[in-house]
Design a protein around this motif. Sequence first.
Motif, short mmCIF file in Angstrom:
data_model
loop_
_atom_site.label_atom_id
_atom_site.label_comp_id
_atom_site.label_asym_id
_atom_site.label_seq_id
_atom_site.Cartn_x
_atom_site.Cartn_y
_atom_site.Cartn_z
N PHE A 77 19.66 16.01 115.56
CA PHE A 77 18.51 15.04 115.94
C PHE A 77 18.42 13.81 115.05
O PHE A 77 18.11 14.12 113.72
N HIS A 78 18.79 12.81 115.53
CA HIS A 78 18.90 11.51 114.93
C HIS A 78 17.37 10.65 114.69
O HIS A 78 17.29 9.69 113.98
N CYS A 79 16.52 10.71 115.77
CA CYS A 79 15.46 9.91 115.68
C CYS A 79 14.54 10.96 116.87
O CYS A 79 14.71 11.67 117.53
N LEU A 80 13.41 10.22 116.73
CA LEU A 80 12.22 10.88 117.63
C LEU A 80 12.61 11.00 119.20
O LEU A 80 12.12 12.19 119.65
N GLU A 81 13.13 10.11 119.73
CA GLU A 81 13.61 10.25 120.92
C GLU A 81 14.74 11.33 121.04
O GLU A 81 14.26 11.83 122.47
N ASP A 82 15.35 11.62 120.41
CA ASP A 82 16.35 12.81 120.42
C ASP A 82 15.48 14.01 120.50
O ASP A 82 15.77 14.90 121.44
N VAL A 83 14.33 14.26 119.88
CA VAL A 83 13.41 15.47 119.93
C VAL A 83 12.87 15.35 121.24
O VAL A 83 12.91 16.64 121.95
N ALA A 85 13.87 14.05 124.03
CA ALA A 85 14.66 14.41 125.05
C ALA A 85 14.86 15.93 125.06
O ALA A 85 15.00 16.44 126.06
N ALA A 86 15.13 16.53 123.81
CA ALA A 86 15.50 17.94 123.67
C ALA A 86 14.25 18.76 124.47
O ALA A 86 14.44 19.80 124.95
N LEU A 87 12.94 18.18 124.24
CA LEU A 87 11.76 18.92 124.89
C LEU A 87 11.56 18.62 126.10
O LEU A 87 10.68 19.31 127.03
N GLY A 88 12.03 17.45 126.72
CA GLY A 88 11.87 17.11 128.01
C GLY A 88 10.47 16.36 128.10
O GLY A 88 9.96 16.57 129.29
N VAL A 89 10.07 15.79 127.14
CA VAL A 89 8.87 15.10 127.06
C VAL A 89 9.02 13.66 126.56
O VAL A 89 10.12 13.18 126.09
N ALA A 90 8.05 12.58 126.97
CA ALA A 90 8.36 11.31 126.58
C ALA A 90 8.18 10.89 124.87
O ALA A 90 7.32 11.89 124.45
N ALA A 91 8.86 10.05 124.53
CA ALA A 91 8.71 9.93 122.77
C ALA A 91 7.20 9.56 122.56
O ALA A 91 6.88 9.89 121.58
N LEU A 97 3.39 12.63 115.59
CA LEU A 97 4.09 13.59 114.37
C LEU A 97 4.90 13.06 113.84
O LEU A 97 5.64 13.55 112.85
N ALA A 98 5.49 11.77 114.12
CA ALA A 98 6.44 10.78 113.22
C ALA A 98 6.21 11.03 111.99
O ALA A 98 6.98 10.85 110.99
N PRO A 99 4.79 10.65 111.26
CA PRO A 99 4.81 10.54 109.91
C PRO A 99 5.28 11.81 109.06
O PRO A 99 5.39 11.56 107.95
N VAL A 100 5.50 12.92 109.58
CA VAL A 100 5.80 14.04 108.89
C VAL A 100 7.16 14.60 109.48
O VAL A 100 7.66 15.50 108.78
N LEU A 101 7.72 13.83 110.20
CA LEU A 101 9.27 14.34 110.73
C LEU A 101 10.32 13.56 109.81
O LEU A 101 10.32 12.28 109.68
N SER A 102 10.98 14.26 109.29
CA SER A 102 12.10 13.55 108.60
C SER A 102 13.75 13.88 109.22
O SER A 102 13.91 15.30 109.50
N PHE A 103 14.41 12.91 109.44
CA PHE A 103 15.73 12.84 110.16
C PHE A 103 16.78 12.82 109.12
O PHE A 103 17.26 11.71 108.91
N CYS A 104 17.28 13.84 108.58
CA CYS A 104 18.45 13.97 107.50
C CYS A 104 19.51 14.24 108.33
O CYS A 104 19.57 14.98 109.16
N TYR A 105 20.67 13.62 108.15
CA TYR A 105 21.77 14.10 108.63
C TYR A 105 22.81 15.01 107.87
O TYR A 105 22.86 14.84 106.59
N TYR A 106 23.32 15.85 108.34
CA TYR A 106 24.09 17.06 107.70
C TYR A 106 25.49 17.02 108.45
O TYR A 106 25.67 17.26 109.75
#
Length: 176
Positions: A77-83, A85-91, A97-106
Motif C-alpha cells: 500500500f502506497h497511500c490512503l487511497e490504496d487502503v 480501494a482494498a477495503l472497497g470504501v471511499a478514501a 485515520l491518516a495521522p497514524v498511518l505510515s506508508f513505508c516501502y519494502y
Amino acid sequence: MLKRWQTLRAQLDPLANRLNQDPNYRLRSYQEVDQAARLGFTVDVNRATVDDWLQLPGLSIRQAQGLVRLRQAGVQFHCLEDVAAALGVAAAQLIRLAPVLSFCYYDDHSGTLPGLSLNQATVAQLCAVPGMSPALAQAVVQERSHRGPYRDLADLQRRLGLPPDLVQTLMYYLRP
C-alpha cells in the motif's frame, strides 16, 4: 500558553498510559487517533498485523484480515487511497485515520529468497523449498489441480491443514 500545554498533556497522559499498558489497546474515537498520533503512535500499513489494524476505530475484523491477506500476497500500500480501494470504501471514510498511518516501502524481492508461485510451481520446484517435503509438494499440486489456485498462503494453510510454524517458514519462499 502554559495552561494550554497542561490541558493538552492532561488529555494525552491517560491515553499514553493506556497505550503503554496494553499494546493492543483499541483507539475508541478519531479524537484518540489524533492524540495517539501526537504521542508518536503509528501503524505501518505494509507490516501491520490483524491486531494492529484492529487498534483503529471503524475497522472490522474481516477488513483487517483482508488487508493482511493482501499484504501477505505481496500487495504493498502506497497511500490512503490504496487502503481504501482494498477495503472497497471511499478514501474520505479513512481520512481520519491518516495521522497514524505510515506508508513505508519494502523491497521484499531484493534478498536471496526466491518468489516461487504456488499456483505455477511443479512438484520438483516445490521440493527445493526449505521445509517442503516431497509428500507436501505433491499435496500442494494435487489440491491446486483439484480445487483451483490458492488465493494466498492462508488459503494454502487452510486447505492442507498446515501448522502455523511450517507456513511461517514457507512464506519466505512462496507466493500465490
